[in-house]
Enzyme design. Structure first.
Site, PDB file in Angstrom:
ATOM      1  N   GLU A 162      -1.459  -1.457  -4.580  1.00 41.93           N
ATOM      2  CA  GLU A 162      -2.678  -0.655  -4.697  1.00 41.93           C
ATOM      3  C   GLU A 162      -2.396   0.538  -5.583  1.00 41.93           C
ATOM      4  OE1 GLU A 162      -5.190   2.148  -1.694  1.00 41.93           O
ATOM      5  OE2 GLU A 162      -5.072   0.034  -1.116  1.00 41.93           O
ATOM      6  N   ASP A 169       0.884  -1.166   0.000  1.00 38.91           N
ATOM      7  CA  ASP A 169       0.000   0.000   0.000  1.00 38.91           C
ATOM      8  C   ASP A 169       0.920   1.214   0.000  1.00 38.91           C
ATOM      9  OD1 ASP A 169      -2.140   1.778   0.284  1.00 38.91           O
ATOM     10  OD2 ASP A 169      -2.002   1.706   2.470  1.00 38.91           O
ATOM     11  N   ASP A 208      -2.286   0.701   7.649  1.00 40.75           N
ATOM     12  CA  ASP A 208      -1.548   0.680   6.384  1.00 40.75           C
ATOM     13  C   ASP A 208      -0.947  -0.709   6.158  1.00 40.75           C
ATOM     14  OD1 ASP A 208      -1.321   3.773   5.595  1.00 40.75           O
ATOM     15  OD2 ASP A 208      -1.078   3.571   7.755  1.00 40.75           O
TER      16      ASP A 208
END
Length: 200
Positions: free
Chosen positions: A83, A23, A158
């Site tokens: 992502e 991420d 996260d």
């Protein structure tokens, strides 16, 4: 054709693989690693790289590159799932986030690791069955799917966001092409009542 660095070749590639999920972020980068053996996922590692202590944006990019290279060299992933940046109104923030993603991807390319991008809505849909699900819902579902104990869960979401990218890629790449597509876990449960227990 996929290029594979000789030092990262492993035996039984068909039955075992490692997926690194990331991420990207300019303040915090989250990551998660799963090992898939005989089609069963196991948590290998997850964590974060804190970047808010660095004021220089280019130093942050360097740290992202170095950390991703370090993760690759330590866990030897076969694939990287990342992502993709969402489209926001703040152009400068989007630019910085895109750079962070690009640097992480460059690290994977440097080690000949195939890259797969997934939109945030796609990842949430894959994990929770709801593309608008919260980060907390994603973390809770990952905890159940991977049987993660409370003491291994990190306060930073996260980390689970990075892990979610890896799990999403496993689900997407593991789907048999001839099988019907499902919109969510609820959709699957409705079409296969005998395979799923519990309330949906």
């Amino acid at each position: 054709m996929r290029k594979i660095c000789i030092s990262y070749e492993r035996e039984s590639m068909e039955s075992e693989r490692v997926i690194l999920g990331i991420d990207p972020g300019t303040m915090v980068m989250g990551y998660g690693i799963i090992r898939v053996k005989n089609n069963v996922m196991d948590l290998e590692a997850m964590g974060i790289l804190e970047l808010n202590k660095f004021e220089d944006h280019y130093l942050k990019l360097r740290r992202i590159f170095e950390r991703v290279i370090g993760l690759i060299d330590q866990y030897h992933p076969d694939e990287l799932a990342i992502e993709s940046p969402f489209f926001g109104k703040n152009v400068q923030s989007m630019l910085k986030l895109g750079r962070a993603q690009g640097v992480a991807m460059a690290a994977a390319l440097y080690r000949d690791i195939p890259i797969f991008e997934y939109a945030p809505l796609k990842i949430k849909m894959s994990i929770t069955g709801n593309g608008r699900g919260s980060k907390e819902q994603v973390a809770d579902m990952l905890k159940r799917l991977l049987h993660i104990s409370d003491n291994l869960m990190l306060p930073h979401l996260d980390a689970t966001d990075g892990l979610a990218a890896a799990v999403c890629h496993f689900f997407q790449s593991n789907r048999v092409k001839d099988e019907p597509a499902y919109k969510s876990w609820k959709d699957f449960a409705r079409q296969h009542p005998g395979k799923v227990k519990g309330q949906w």
